[in-house]
Scaffold this active site. Structure first.
Site, PDB file in Angstrom:
ATOM      1  N   HIS A  67       5.605   4.586  -1.296  1.00 11.43           N
ATOM      2  CA  HIS A  67       4.991   3.858  -0.300  1.00 11.43           C
ATOM      3  C   HIS A  67       5.611   4.334   0.932  1.00 11.43           C
ATOM      4  O   HIS A  67       7.083   4.521   0.895  1.00 11.43           O
ATOM      5  CB  HIS A  67       5.509   2.336  -0.555  1.00 11.43           C
ATOM      6  CG  HIS A  67       4.795   1.695  -1.437  1.00 11.43           C
ATOM      7  ND1 HIS A  67       4.771   1.779  -2.840  1.00 11.43           N
ATOM      8  CD2 HIS A  67       3.652   0.449  -1.359  1.00 11.43           C
ATOM      9  CE1 HIS A  67       3.915   1.134  -3.511  1.00 11.43           C
ATOM     10  NE2 HIS A  67       3.258   0.310  -2.645  1.00 11.43           N
ATOM     11  N   ARG A  85      -1.521   1.365   7.465  1.00  9.59           N
ATOM     12  CA  ARG A  85      -1.840   1.311   8.986  1.00  9.59           C
ATOM     13  C   ARG A  85      -2.138  -0.179   9.361  1.00  9.59           C
ATOM     14  O   ARG A  85      -1.401  -0.912  10.271  1.00  9.59           O
ATOM     15  CB  ARG A  85      -2.637   2.184   9.465  1.00  9.59           C
ATOM     16  CG  ARG A  85      -2.846   2.176  11.049  1.00  9.59           C
ATOM     17  CD  ARG A  85      -3.317   3.495  11.859  1.00  9.59           C
ATOM     18  NE  ARG A  85      -4.731   3.476  11.342  1.00  9.59           N
ATOM     19  CZ  ARG A  85      -5.561   4.112  10.497  1.00  9.59           C
ATOM     20  NH1 ARG A  85      -4.844   5.098   9.882  1.00  9.59           N
ATOM     21  NH2 ARG A  85      -6.935   3.952  10.399  1.00  9.59           N
ATOM     22  N   ILE A 121       7.736  -4.224   0.967  1.00 11.63           N
ATOM     23  CA  ILE A 121       7.510  -5.480   1.240  1.00 11.63           C
ATOM     24  C   ILE A 121       6.257  -5.671   1.609  1.00 11.63           C
ATOM     25  O   ILE A 121       5.515  -4.907   2.184  1.00 11.63           O
ATOM     26  CB  ILE A 121       8.435  -6.153   2.283  1.00 11.63           C
ATOM     27  CG1 ILE A 121       8.664  -7.749   2.118  1.00 11.63           C
ATOM     28  CG2 ILE A 121       8.123  -5.841   3.655  1.00 11.63           C
ATOM     29  CD1 ILE A 121       9.763  -8.661   3.029  1.00 11.63           C
TER      30      ILE A 121
END
Ligand SMILES: NC(=O)NC1=NC(=O)NC1=O
EC number: 4.1.1.97
Length: 174
Positions: A67, A85, A121
């Site tokens: 990530h 994005r 997250i």
């Protein structure tokens, strides 16, 4: 796409469609393809969750490491996947003022130093204030606890990305 279409995808089409529901980890889609046909999107989501949970610690940490940082280098360079994005923009991470951006970078670096993987997250379930708060809070977690927390966030990101792809027919109440 509905479940009939999902279940009729070839292996290549399936990985092309679901290859990024876990950020930059097409192997997850490649692995769960053998579980078709899926009764519904929750069935597919559960298969993905079971696959992730079955991984050894190194595999789970590898998924987290795939990530990109929030408001990090990839965002600045325009190198994020379309999904990431969109998620980061929606959480307001492209609008951080200089102070918040510096704080995010500092905390991200501290987090990575402590845990050996990036802070993850589900940005769509949080705004930039909450993200900074959770980042500061989670820095205090024990490593094993934090790895589990990160994996739970990966699953939330995956759940929302699956919902973007699969439209379940409206449940007709009798
Ligand atoms: N490090 C991260 O949390 N990355 C991300 N969270 C999201 O919701 N999308 C991401 O790319």
């Amino acid at each position: 796409m509905d479940m009939r279409q999902v279940n009729s995808l070839s292996y290549e089409e399936f990985v092309e469609t679901f290859g990024n529901v876990v950020e930059r980890c097409p192997v997850v889609a490649a692995a769960v393809w053998s579980g078709r046909p899926f009764a519904n999107s929750h069935d597919l989501e559960a298969s993905i969750g079971e696959f992730i949970d079955s991984l050894p610690v190194a595999g789970q940490e590898g998924i987290v490491r795939c990530h990109p940082d929030l408001a990090g280098r990839d965002l600045k360079r325009g190198a994020l996947t379309a999904e990431s994005r969109g998620e980061q923009t929606q959480a307001g991470l492209t609008l951080l003022d200089a102070g918040d951006a510096a704080r995010m970078n500092r905390l991200n670096a501290q987090y990575k130093e402590r845990f050996g993987f990036p802070f993850v997250i589900c940005a769509r379930m949080n705004n930039k204030e909450e993200i900074l708060l959770r980042l500061a809070e989670r820095l205090g977690n024990e490593p094993a606890q934090e790895r589990q927390c990160a994996i739970e966030e990966v699953k939330k990101i995956c759940q929302l990305r699956l919902q973007d792809i699969i439209q379940c027919p409206a449940t007709h109440t009798k």
